[in-house]
Write a protein that holds these residues in place. Sequence first.
Motif, PDB file in Angstrom:
ATOM      1  N   CYS A 192       0.690  -1.351  -0.014  1.00 39.72           N
ATOM      2  CA  CYS A 192      -0.016  -0.051  -0.114  1.00 39.72           C
ATOM      3  C   CYS A 192       0.965   1.212   0.076  1.00 39.72           C
ATOM      4  CB  CYS A 192      -0.913   0.048   1.227  1.00 39.72           C
ATOM      5  SG  CYS A 192      -0.216  -0.130   2.746  1.00 39.72           S
ATOM      6  N   VAL A 193       2.084   1.133   0.104  1.00 36.06           N
ATOM      7  CA  VAL A 193       3.016   2.320   0.326  1.00 36.06           C
ATOM      8  C   VAL A 193       3.479   2.252  -1.085  1.00 36.06           C
ATOM      9  CG1 VAL A 193       4.992   3.675   1.107  1.00 36.06           C
ATOM     10  CG2 VAL A 193       3.890   2.069   2.702  1.00 36.06           C
ATOM     11  N   GLY A 194       3.043   3.657  -2.012  1.00 37.48           N
ATOM     12  CA  GLY A 194       3.303   3.887  -3.198  1.00 37.48           C
ATOM     13  C   GLY A 194       4.485   4.624  -3.237  1.00 37.48           C
ATOM     14  N   ASP A 195       4.786   5.729  -2.860  1.00 39.00           N
ATOM     15  CA  ASP A 195       5.919   6.554  -2.772  1.00 39.00           C
ATOM     16  C   ASP A 195       6.287   7.269  -1.662  1.00 39.00           C
ATOM     17  OD1 ASP A 195       7.565   7.719  -4.774  1.00 39.00           O
ATOM     18  OD2 ASP A 195       6.478   9.418  -4.942  1.00 39.00           O
ATOM     19  N   VAL A 196       7.767   7.424  -1.597  1.00 39.20           N
ATOM     20  CA  VAL A 196       8.361   8.297  -0.593  1.00 39.20           C
ATOM     21  C   VAL A 196       9.242   9.105  -1.295  1.00 39.20           C
ATOM     22  CG1 VAL A 196       9.779   8.103   1.536  1.00 39.20           C
ATOM     23  CG2 VAL A 196       8.349   6.112   1.085  1.00 39.20           C
ATOM     24  N   ARG A 197       8.772  10.516  -1.131  1.00 38.75           N
ATOM     25  CA  ARG A 197       9.447  11.371  -1.657  1.00 38.75           C
ATOM     26  C   ARG A 197       9.606  12.672  -0.827  1.00 38.75           C
ATOM     27  NH1 ARG A 197       4.075  10.772  -3.988  1.00 38.75           N
ATOM     28  NH2 ARG A 197       2.688  12.385  -3.444  1.00 38.75           N
ATOM     29  N   GLY A 198      10.506  13.708  -1.175  1.00 41.73           N
ATOM     30  CA  GLY A 198      10.564  14.579  -0.355  1.00 41.73           C
ATOM     31  C   GLY A 198      11.937  15.307  -0.398  1.00 41.73           C
ATOM     32  N   ALA A 199      12.441  16.355   0.211  1.00 40.04           N
ATOM     33  CA  ALA A 199      13.779  17.043   0.124  1.00 40.04           C
ATOM     34  C   ALA A 199      13.794  17.567   1.640  1.00 40.04           C
ATOM     35  CB  ALA A 199      13.751  18.130  -0.596  1.00 40.04           C
ATOM     36  N   GLY A 200      15.021  17.140   2.454  1.00 43.23           N
ATOM     37  CA  GLY A 200      15.196  17.642   3.830  1.00 43.23           C
ATOM     38  C   GLY A 200      14.064  17.069   4.650  1.00 43.23           C
ATOM     39  N   LEU A 201      13.675  17.880   5.721  1.00 43.00           N
ATOM     40  CA  LEU A 201      12.676  17.411   6.407  1.00 43.00           C
ATOM     41  C   LEU A 201      11.104  17.872   5.904  1.00 43.00           C
ATOM     42  CD1 LEU A 201      14.366  17.925  10.100  1.00 43.00           C
ATOM     43  CD2 LEU A 201      13.378  15.811   8.940  1.00 43.00           C
ATOM     44  N   PHE A 202      10.915  17.463   4.773  1.00 41.94           N
ATOM     45  CA  PHE A 202       9.517  17.808   4.007  1.00 41.94           C
ATOM     46  C   PHE A 202       9.245  16.459   3.273  1.00 41.94           C
ATOM     47  CE2 PHE A 202       6.877  21.515   3.042  1.00 41.94           C
ATOM     48  CZ  PHE A 202       5.829  20.993   2.891  1.00 41.94           C
ATOM     49  N   ILE A 203       8.435  15.699   3.848  1.00 38.46           N
ATOM     50  CA  ILE A 203       8.574  14.168   3.011  1.00 38.46           C
ATOM     51  C   ILE A 203       6.892  13.987   2.814  1.00 38.46           C
ATOM     52  CG2 ILE A 203       8.825  11.871   3.390  1.00 38.46           C
ATOM     53  CD1 ILE A 203      11.248  12.521   4.925  1.00 38.46           C
ATOM     54  N   GLY A 204       6.623  13.535   1.619  1.00 37.64           N
ATOM     55  CA  GLY A 204       5.168  12.874   1.318  1.00 37.64           C
ATOM     56  C   GLY A 204       5.503  11.502   1.456  1.00 37.64           C
ATOM     57  N   PHE A 205       4.409  10.737   1.964  1.00 39.71           N
ATOM     58  CA  PHE A 205       4.216   9.465   2.271  1.00 39.71           C
ATOM     59  C   PHE A 205       3.030   8.854   1.476  1.00 39.71           C
ATOM     60  CE2 PHE A 205       3.716   5.424   4.443  1.00 39.71           C
ATOM     61  CZ  PHE A 205       5.005   4.687   4.556  1.00 39.71           C
ATOM     62  N   GLU A 206       3.075   8.548   0.324  1.00 36.07           N
ATOM     63  CA  GLU A 206       1.913   8.359  -0.480  1.00 36.07           C
ATOM     64  C   GLU A 206       1.273   6.741  -0.324  1.00 36.07           C
ATOM     65  OE1 GLU A 206      -0.518   9.141  -4.706  1.00 36.07           O
ATOM     66  OE2 GLU A 206       1.501  10.076  -4.194  1.00 36.07           O
ATOM     67  N   LEU A 207      -0.046   6.587   0.088  1.00 42.07           N
ATOM     68  CA  LEU A 207      -0.588   5.456   0.197  1.00 42.07           C
ATOM     69  C   LEU A 207      -1.541   5.102  -0.903  1.00 42.07           C
ATOM     70  CD1 LEU A 207      -1.410   5.490   4.033  1.00 42.07           C
ATOM     71  CD2 LEU A 207       0.506   4.412   2.885  1.00 42.07           C
ATOM     72  N   VAL A 208      -1.680   3.851  -1.617  1.00 38.83           N
ATOM     73  CA  VAL A 208      -2.385   3.454  -2.644  1.00 38.83           C
ATOM     74  C   VAL A 208      -2.926   2.203  -2.561  1.00 38.83           C
ATOM     75  CG1 VAL A 208      -0.987   4.946  -4.321  1.00 38.83           C
ATOM     76  CG2 VAL A 208      -0.062   2.632  -3.582  1.00 38.83           C
ATOM     77  N   THR A 209      -3.722   1.851  -3.170  1.00 43.42           N
ATOM     78  CA  THR A 209      -4.520   0.558  -3.116  1.00 43.42           C
ATOM     79  C   THR A 209      -3.549  -0.478  -3.630  1.00 43.42           C
ATOM     80  OG1 THR A 209      -5.279   0.649  -5.457  1.00 43.42           O
ATOM     81  CG2 THR A 209      -6.759   1.488  -3.754  1.00 43.42           C
ATOM     82  N   ASP A 210      -2.690  -0.252  -4.432  1.00 48.21           N
ATOM     83  CA  ASP A 210      -1.503  -1.108  -4.859  1.00 48.21           C
ATOM     84  C   ASP A 210      -0.705  -0.460  -5.688  1.00 48.21           C
ATOM     85  OD1 ASP A 210      -2.298  -2.218  -7.877  1.00 48.21           O
ATOM     86  OD2 ASP A 210      -4.067  -2.064  -6.712  1.00 48.21           O
ATOM     87  N   LYS A 211       0.607  -1.042  -5.723  1.00 49.67           N
ATOM     88  CA  LYS A 211       1.723  -0.298  -6.500  1.00 49.67           C
ATOM     89  C   LYS A 211       1.597  -0.387  -7.974  1.00 49.67           C
ATOM     90  CE  LYS A 211       5.688  -0.960  -3.103  1.00 49.67           C
ATOM     91  NZ  LYS A 211       4.804  -1.355  -1.867  1.00 49.67           N
ATOM     92  N   GLN A 212       0.924  -1.350  -8.492  1.00 54.13           N
ATOM     93  CA  GLN A 212       0.655  -1.333  -9.949  1.00 54.13           C
ATOM     94  C   GLN A 212      -0.404  -0.283 -10.342  1.00 54.13           C
ATOM     95  OE1 GLN A 212      -0.489  -5.301 -11.395  1.00 54.13           O
ATOM     96  NE2 GLN A 212      -0.191  -4.686 -13.422  1.00 54.13           N
ATOM     97  N   SER A 213      -1.571  -0.185  -9.733  1.00 50.26           N
ATOM     98  CA  SER A 213      -2.413   0.841 -10.288  1.00 50.26           C
ATOM     99  C   SER A 213      -2.124   2.278  -9.689  1.00 50.26           C
ATOM    100  CB  SER A 213      -3.864   0.337  -9.802  1.00 50.26           C
ATOM    101  OG  SER A 213      -3.903   0.517  -8.250  1.00 50.26           O
ATOM    102  N   THR A 214      -1.538   2.402  -8.979  1.00 47.58           N
ATOM    103  CA  THR A 214      -1.253   3.589  -8.002  1.00 47.58           C
ATOM    104  C   THR A 214      -2.308   4.380  -7.759  1.00 47.58           C
ATOM    105  OG1 THR A 214      -0.893   5.122 -10.088  1.00 47.58           O
ATOM    106  CG2 THR A 214       1.023   3.842  -9.500  1.00 47.58           C
ATOM    107  N   THR A 215      -3.599   3.693  -7.578  1.00 45.31           N
ATOM    108  CA  THR A 215      -4.712   4.426  -7.090  1.00 45.31           C
ATOM    109  C   THR A 215      -4.597   4.789  -5.768  1.00 45.31           C
ATOM    110  OG1 THR A 215      -5.962   2.761  -8.423  1.00 45.31           O
ATOM    111  CG2 THR A 215      -7.081   3.761  -6.999  1.00 45.31           C
TER     112      THR A 215
END
Length: 446
Positions: A364-387
């Motif tokens: 369910c964890v699709g992406d972890v992105r950011g710079a420094g102490l500013f991070i987006g932790f994206e949750l999805v139904t599944d990695k393939q669909s990225t829904t």
Amino acid sequence: MVTRSTIMDTNSFSKENAGLLDSSIRAMTHKRAAVLGDSYRLFYQNPVHLVRGRGQYVWDAQGHQYLDVYNNVASIGHCHPEVIAAVTKQMQLINTHTRYLHEGILDYTDSILATVPNAINRAMYMCTGSEANDLAIRVARAWSGGTGIIVTKEAYHGTSELTSGASPALGSGQALSSTTFLVPSPDQYRIGSATLGDWFANEVQQAIDNMAAQGIKLAGFLADSIFSSDGVMPGNPGFLNKTIDIVHANGGIFIADEVQPGFGRTGEAFWGFARHDLVPDIVTMGKPMGNGIPVSGLLAKSDVLAAFSDQIPYFNTFGGNPVSMAAAQAVLNVIREEQLQAHSLRVGEALRTELLTLKDKYECVGDVRGAGLFIGFELVTDKQSTTPDKALALRVIEALREERVLTSVAGPYGNVLKLRPPLAFQKQDIDWLVGALDRSLCRCAG
């Protein structure tokens, strides 16, 4: 019809759950609704009653300690002693408006202008980020002779008449200005890094063409360069450069909203725009510049500002007052003395490394992105669909609250955990955050 705001309503208390609350919390929510009205929102289905803070930690009325992973207003940490000392000292002397001479505003201006490119050489001060962005739009219109403002589809830039009209994140209940034009968010997770710069520049050019077709001239492009309300989308350094070239070629200016990405938070640079090696025409700042004291500012190129200031006198009664300037100067001093930009880079990289282990562990964890102490932790139904999985994100947020970790969500689907702690956040806090997130995902994703 009830309208929903992505930044206000996604993680908000619902009064239908009041019966499940502790009696004292329930009484406070009832009183708050009675005396403050319905526009205000509380976080969480079980709201938190905070009474004290220090650094990256806060405590509730029962004495429980929480890890704050959301509060950028107390940018260098809650109740930093140097800010407290500077404000207290100045309050014992004088606090008044800017129509009298005072060295504090001049000294701070020298300090803050030293952090930006030489072409940016003028400063003005207000009390809130909304006021700073409001003035920036007015300046852009005076300089360009146009009225059109371009923002991203989930942007948030303030609550004044002008800025709320350019803040789609406030929801459909807040009408956008007829001169506000929207472009999609630069979602590198779904678009890819190789073409992101060209793709986004093309979207901005299309918006400019749409303006022209409606008889509207471009005034400027207003953006937070980490696109925080859009779901924390830092992109690779430099991807914005073609976009800004297009804005300038079409007679507009670039307003860099640095309320969230500024003051060393990205680690890679002191300012969010500097990650992309850009020179904005206007830079706006908000309350993080004073660690929560009501102060904001606008920095600009002299010729851009002159188009407004040579024609219209501007006075903000307590913008740039001596106490606020003392707080702002203390923040700059602390960032330098405690090397918080380098700290943000180092600790942010360590945190992302640990968060990536959760990406490997959970579908369910699709992406972890950011710079420094500013991070987006994206949750999805599944990695393939990225829904996007908003329901899961809200369950995880509530579970983290029970783990005494405070954060919230961002993005158009409310599925991105916005991890943005005070810069006092330390490496030893990573275990608390990542451990709590691991347990929450295990509980909520099954």
